[in-house]
Write an enzyme that holds these catalytic residues in place. Structure first.
Site: not given
Length: 245
Positions: A139, A152
């Site tokens: 990401s 995350y």
């Protein structure tokens, strides 16, 4: 592009994973799809004429069983693994000092340990193919440091670091390992993200506007080809120019 290549995709039931599966199928891949959501996973697999195997990436035994089933389905040779399965929904918007320990541990179990164990379990099959490829879904939050999303971000930063180390360990066996780092995509799993964050991305991209899962699939497909070995170890921010590396 992928005709004759056996590809395993985790987290393939819905959203980005299902879009990846559809794109790879269109490029001719023979697919084994895996997800913890059995009903949606089987529906996606049926629509694509693919194999489906349930998996819980938090459970080492489940990962081992998936690798065994994938090996049987692929005749002992796996040409590609897409580590897409991850915990992403419902963990954002909390400051770093407000994250519950159980929530942190769950994200690390699935996103980090699950990626490692899945790659380890699939490695013999990837080596046997002679041109194995691993594509890890990271990401761009781990590149620019998104706030209020620490578990995350940390997990995807670990995926990026593992990509580089695994590339060196598997390279002698001609197994390539790369990562793609999308930005916020328009999927059901990002519906909880505040509109201001979506707008921040849309306005900040070199190619302005939202980004759909379909826009990154061709990049993933290329990274799974026999000709992509020279890119091993690289992390590609496929985010329409929100961040550059």
């Amino acid at each position: 592009m992928l005709t004759g290549r056996n590809i395993l995709v985790t987290g393939a039931a819905r959203g980005l994973g299902a879009e990846i599966a559809r794109g790879l199928s269109a490029h001719g891949a023979a697919l084994i799809l895996a997800d913890i959501d059995e009903d949606a996973g089987r529906a996606t697999a049926r629509a694509l004429g693919a194999e489906f195997v349930p998996v819980d990436l938090a459970e080492p035994g489940s990962i081992a069983a998936l690798a065994d089933a994938a090996g049987r389905a692929a005749g002992g040779r796996l040409h590609g693994l897409v580590n897409n399965g991850a915990v992403a929904t419902g963990i954002g918007g909390v400051p770093f000092d407000g994250i519950e320990i159980d929530s942190w541990d769950r994200v690390m179990q699935v996103n980090v340990r699950g990626t490692w164990l899945m790659t380890r379990a699939a490695a013999p099959l990837l080596r046997a193919s002679g041109s194995g490829r691993v594509v890890n879904i990271a990401s761009d939050t781990a590149i620019w440091g998104a706030p209020r999303l620490l578990s995350y971000v940390a997990s995807k930063g670990a995926v990026i670091a593992m990509t580089r180390s695994l590339a060196r360990e598997l390279g002698p066996d001609r197994v390539g390992v790369t990562a793609v780092a999308p930005g916020i995509l328009t999927t059901p799993s990002t519906e909880y993200v505040p509109e201001a964050r979506h707008r921040h991305y849309a306005e900040g991209r070199a190619v302005p506007g939202p980004q759909t899962p379909a826009e990154i699939v061709d990049t993933i497909a290329f990274l799974l080809t026999a000709g992509a070995l020279t890119l091993t170890g690289q992390v590609l921010p496929v985010n329409n120019g929100f961040v550059f590396t």
